[in-house]
Design a protein around this motif. Structure first.
Motif, PDB file in Angstrom:
ATOM      1  N   VAL A   1    -109.164   1.223 -39.707  1.00 42.08           N
ATOM      2  CA  VAL A   1    -108.773   1.419 -38.525  1.00 42.08           C
ATOM      3  C   VAL A   1    -109.345  -0.397 -38.373  1.00 42.08           C
ATOM      4  O   VAL A   1    -108.728  -0.728 -37.807  1.00 42.08           O
TER       5      VAL A   1
ATOM      6  N   LYS B   1    -111.265   3.129 -28.761  1.00 38.93           N
ATOM      7  CA  LYS B   1    -111.855   4.622 -28.254  1.00 38.93           C
ATOM      8  C   LYS B   1    -112.190   5.084 -29.711  1.00 38.93           C
ATOM      9  O   LYS B   1    -112.288   6.787 -29.355  1.00 38.93           O
ATOM     10  N   ALA B   2    -111.279   4.887 -30.624  1.00 36.55           N
ATOM     11  CA  ALA B   2    -111.163   5.806 -31.669  1.00 36.55           C
ATOM     12  C   ALA B   2    -112.833   6.473 -32.215  1.00 36.55           C
ATOM     13  O   ALA B   2    -113.666   7.557 -32.461  1.00 36.55           O
TER      14      ALA B   2
ATOM     15  N   ALA C   1    -115.127   5.681 -30.503  1.00 40.64           N
ATOM     16  CA  ALA C   1    -116.516   6.280 -29.700  1.00 40.64           C
ATOM     17  C   ALA C   1    -116.992   7.777 -30.123  1.00 40.64           C
ATOM     18  O   ALA C   1    -116.783   8.291 -30.644  1.00 40.64           O
TER      19      ALA C   1
ATOM     20  N   PRO D   1    -104.922   8.487 -26.961  1.00 41.65           N
ATOM     21  CA  PRO D   1    -104.533   8.566 -28.289  1.00 41.65           C
ATOM     22  C   PRO D   1    -104.883   9.404 -29.389  1.00 41.65           C
ATOM     23  O   PRO D   1    -106.084  10.159 -28.805  1.00 41.65           O
ATOM     24  N   CYS D   2    -104.596   9.587 -30.888  1.00 40.92           N
ATOM     25  CA  CYS D   2    -105.401  10.519 -31.711  1.00 40.92           C
ATOM     26  C   CYS D   2    -106.782  10.569 -32.167  1.00 40.92           C
ATOM     27  O   CYS D   2    -107.180   9.840 -31.618  1.00 40.92           O
ATOM     28  N   VAL D   3    -107.155  11.500 -31.686  1.00 32.87           N
ATOM     29  CA  VAL D   3    -108.462  10.985 -32.137  1.00 32.87           C
ATOM     30  C   VAL D   3    -109.142  10.436 -33.202  1.00 32.87           C
ATOM     31  O   VAL D   3    -110.718   9.685 -33.218  1.00 32.87           O
ATOM     32  N   GLU D   4    -107.838   9.498 -34.634  1.00 35.57           N
ATOM     33  CA  GLU D   4    -108.344   8.770 -35.133  1.00 35.57           C
ATOM     34  C   GLU D   4    -107.394   7.919 -35.049  1.00 35.57           C
ATOM     35  O   GLU D   4    -106.500   8.463 -34.834  1.00 35.57           O
ATOM     36  N   ASP D   5    -107.432   6.934 -35.963  1.00 38.60           N
ATOM     37  CA  ASP D   5    -106.286   6.025 -36.384  1.00 38.60           C
ATOM     38  C   ASP D   5    -105.012   7.659 -36.866  1.00 38.60           C
ATOM     39  O   ASP D   5    -105.281   8.336 -38.189  1.00 38.60           O
TER      40      ASP D   5
ATOM     41  N   LEU E   1    -105.020   7.042 -40.473  1.00 40.18           N
ATOM     42  CA  LEU E   1    -106.099   8.065 -41.088  1.00 40.18           C
ATOM     43  C   LEU E   1    -106.203   9.321 -41.073  1.00 40.18           C
ATOM     44  O   LEU E   1    -106.034  10.569 -41.980  1.00 40.18           O
TER      45      LEU E   1
ATOM     46  N   LYS F   1    -114.935  16.687 -31.594  1.00 39.54           N
ATOM     47  CA  LYS F   1    -113.360  15.444 -31.781  1.00 39.54           C
ATOM     48  C   LYS F   1    -112.591  16.173 -32.185  1.00 39.54           C
ATOM     49  O   LYS F   1    -111.933  15.927 -32.071  1.00 39.54           O
TER      50      LYS F   1
END
Lengths: 253, 134, 397
Positions: A17, A34-35, A37, B41-45, B48, B73
């Motif tokens: 990321v 956000k991700a 966190a 947003p999504c919980v991860e990129d 990924l 999560k």
């Protein structure tokens, strides 16, 4: 996944990321913040739970003197909460059932709900070949239906006939309560509620119906209502001879 | 079985590589056309996620089932609540539905939805957590 | 000797095809069960193990007993048995594979076999059994090799000894699957492990006798009369020994007042189980075969084969009562009370097997048959059998 793997994966994730963030416009940086966190849900109620600890041991006290024969509030509530069809063919699941009892000597009749007794020494857990039957730190006995192969040895081992096998494809499951064909299932003490500070649907509905025959609480906490009651009245465990140390206790048997 | 998984993994790696190499929107055009998420947003990129969502899911599944961590999560109920189609609230049903579309494209077969509902909870659509307590 | 090798080959091929067809039907039945779920069987939440388990446990217990002849040959140094050791080992492998096939295909989620292989709960006797079964396969392979290769002849004895010890442990494990079920009145007992060992000796020898006689037909090389007489007597002794343990098991249960109702159910009034037990196991499966084997007038290969076949039928009858009858009787959860509920409390379950589960069980027998037959043709198993080593002309199948 072991913790090292997890950390490595987290690092990889963040690195990926971060790499994206370096070349991307600001909106990415916002996403990254956000991700990365800590495990907060993206949206929804703030209540988070776990990991559960062995400091508590959940249990129930069932007062058979308050349990009305013919009343099925707890059974219906369980079916509603857990998305069970509620049919009673021999192949249908019943996580909780009302058992009508007649004392063979006195002829007195009584009635009591029976469900998974959440033993401290659960025979089902001992016999399960894959470890899918397990006891959570807080004493709740569950089937991990991701590793259950459907051998049904746990059902052979259970002294209380508390478990059901899913004999047919399922539909209409609740979001919180997945269940499906080919695995063994049983009362979960409504983990999905208990983990968020609630109590099992059966206990709640029994109280709402004005009986209050099912008391839920922490057996490890000497100040809890259930512990106090167990200290002050005579209670029994089903098949106490087996010394499975049940989390569900009965009064008036 | 092992060989099959290996092949699936190889395919997934190839797919992931292809998706990663091509610049975002182009890749999506080349891959399956999927329902847009309801929120973000999504919980991860997403990059990924494409590559590793199965690992995340399996890890957090154990966290929830065995250790009572909830909501995790990477909760499956969470994925469904964001990625379900606006038309029918589901992640399955056709090749544009989010989970099904991509897996058909990648020739992956899942059993998750034999037990887990593929439907977003109609009331609390955006909520990845549970119902409020009564 | 009498028949030409070409017609023998044709017979073998058609038997293989027939066996294969039964296995194929069983696979179809298992698939049907998997798609629809176990509702299409007679099994339910009270009788959780049904007909498939009767066949599977029979095959697994007989597998361990089939190793007998090899043990007597290599471990106890009885030379006469030695030529039959490879056949005995092959039968063990075949029966075990057939039994495991049934057990696996009956799982609620057979596709998760990988999970079973990677997640072990070492407190589970079931998990231990999986290790024991795989170990027996490995040991049998090694043992067979030492028997086949002259170079390794010296290793045959230790290999045989290891296989012998292993299968005693294995049958103890199989018995303990039931014996350790402390909550179940029908099973919780230490007698079950030795009972299963006695049963395995009898059932394994019965299967060996049938296989030996069958292969003698196929290959034209019969067992000599003296040895045949010894096998016959041994079969009789094993059947009596097994009956002895069965009697002891029921007596212990009867002695304990709490079990009286269960015993009454199984032995007197719990139709159909008492009839299956007395007529199927005791009379047809034990008394008649023992008479056939020991009666001086009847002695002969025919009588021995009939005795062996009856012993196999008796075995299935015994297991039907043991496994299904034992579960059909309700668990006693509330001693001193009469219980009733929507979930079968206090009520006898009316299990009746369905066609798919019967087909699956028969498929296990057929799989064992196919493996044994194919193995015996492909490997130098049979005594005085040149096997395919000699460049014999390929038979037109």
């Amino acid at each position: 996944m072991n913790p090292v793997d997890k950390r490595r994966r987290d690092f990889l994730g963040q690195a990926a990321v971060a790499a994206g963030a370096m070349i991307a416009p600001g909106v990415f940086l916002y996403d990254y913040a956000k991700a990365a966190a800590p495990a907060t849900p993206p949206a929804g109620p703030p209540a988070t739970s776990g990991p559960v600890s062995a400091k508590v041991r959940w249990g129930m006290l069932i007062d058979t003197t308050k349990c009305a024969s013919g009343c099925r509030e707890c059974v219906d509530a369980c079916n509603r909460e857990n998305g069970l069809p509620g049919t009673t063919r021999p192949t249908d699941s019943q996580w909780i059932r009302k058992v009508d009892l007649k004392d063979l000597r006195s002829g007195a009749t009584l009635s009591a709900p029976v469900m998974c007794q959440h033993c401290a020494e659960p025979p089902c857990v001992d016999v399960c070949p894959t470890g899918a039957s397990f006891k959570r730190a807080d004493g709740i006995v569950l089937v991990d239906r991701h590793t259950c192969i459907g051998c049904r040895y746990c059902m052979m081992a259970c002294p209380y006939k508390a478990r059901s096998f899913v004999h047919e494809p399922t539909t209409g499951q609740k979001t919180e309560v997945p269940r499906g064909k080919g695995c063994v299932e049983a009362c979960t003490l409504c983990v999905q509620r208990v983990d968020r500070g609630g109590r099992p649907a059966c206990a709640e509905s029994c109280e709402a119906a004005g009986h209050g025959a099912i008391l839920f609480g922490d057996l490890n906490d000497p100040q809890s209502e259930i512990s106090k009651r167990i200290r002050s009245v005579a209670t029994t465990q089903l098949r106490a001879d087996l010394r499975t140390d049940n989390g569900v206790r009965y009064q008036g048997l | 079985m092992a060989a099959f998984r290996l092949a699936a993994r190889a395919a997934a790696a190839l797919l992931a590589a292809a998706l990663a190499l091509a610049a975002g929107p182009v890749a999506v055009a080349a891959g399956p056309k999927l329902d847009a998420p309801r929120s973000g947003p999504c919980v991860e990129d997403p990059k990924l996620m494409r590559r590793s969502h199965m690992e995340f899911l399996k890890h957090d599944r154990d966290d929830t089932v065995r250790r009572g961590v909830r909501p995790a999560k990477h909760s499956l109920a969470g994925c469904v609540s964001c990625h379900a189609s606006r038309a029918d609230d589901s992640v399955l049903g056709s090749d544009t539905h989010f989970c099904q579309g991509c897996h058909v494209y990648a020739a992956v077969k899942l059993d998750c939805f034999e037990c887990h509902t593929p439907k977003a909870r109609p009331a609390a659509v955006a909520s990845a957590a549970g119902e409020p307590l009564r | 000797m009498a028949t030409s090798s070409a017609s023998q080959a044709r017979l073998a091929w058609s038997l293989l095809a027939a066996g294969g067809a039964v296995v194929a039907v069983a696979l179809g039945a298992a698939h049907y069960m998997e798609v629809h779920g176990h509702v299409v069987t007679g099994m339910n939440n009270q009788v959780v193990w049904g007909l498939p388990h009767v066949f599977a446990i029979f095959l697994i217990v007989a597998a361990s007993g089939a190793l007998n002849v090899a043990s007597i040959g290599s471990v106890f140094g009885e030379k006469a048995y030695k030529p039959f050791a490879p056949l005995s080992v092959l039968l063990t492998v075949a029966l075990l594979a057939g039994g495991l096939m049934v057990l696996v295909l009956d799982l609620g989620r057979p596709e998760r076999l990988v999970v079973a292989a990677t997640h072990y709960n070492f407190r589970s006797i079931f998990a231990w059994n999986m290790i024991l079964y795989n170990g027996l396969f490995a040991l049998c392979a090694v043992y067979l090799w030492t028997l086949a290769e002259r170079r390794f002849a010296a290793a045959a004895k230790p290999a045989g000894l290891a296989a012998f010890a292993w299968r005693i442990i294995l049958t103890t494990g199989t018995g303990s699957i039931f014996g350790f079920l402390v909550a179940r009145q029908a099973y919780a007992s230490g007698v079950i492990a030795p009972l299963f060992i006695a049963l395995s000796l009898a059932w394994g020898l019965a299967v060996f006798q049938l296989a030996q006689a069958g292969f003698a037909r196929l290959s034209g090389s019969a067992m000599d009369a003296a040895l045949q007489a010894r096998v016959r007597r041994l079969l009789g002794i094993f059947l009596v020994a097994a009956l002895y343990f069965v009697v002891v098991h029921h007596l212990t249960n009867l002695y304990w007042a709490r079990q009286a109702a269960l015993e009454r159910f199984l032995l007197v009034d719990g139709a159909p189980y008492p009839a299956v037990f007395w007529l199927g196991y005791v009379v047809a499966g034990t008394v008649v075969p023992v008479a056939l084997v020991f009666h001086p007038k009847l002695a002969g290969p025919r009588a021995t084969n009939a005795a062996a076949a009856l012993a196999v039928l008796g075995a299935l009858a015994f297991l039907y009562v043991f496994i299904i009858g034992g579960q059909a009787f309700p668990l006693e959860i509330f001693p001193g009370y009469e219980a009733s509920s929507s979930f079968g409390d206090g009520r006898v379950d009316r299990y009746s097997p369905s066609l798919p589960e019967l087909l699956l069980g028969l498929g296990g027998l057929a799989a064992a048959f196919v493996i044994a037959l194919a193995g015996a043709r492909a490997l130098p198993i049979l005594p005085r059998d040149e096997g395919p080593v000699a460049p014999a002309p390929k038979p037109a199948a």
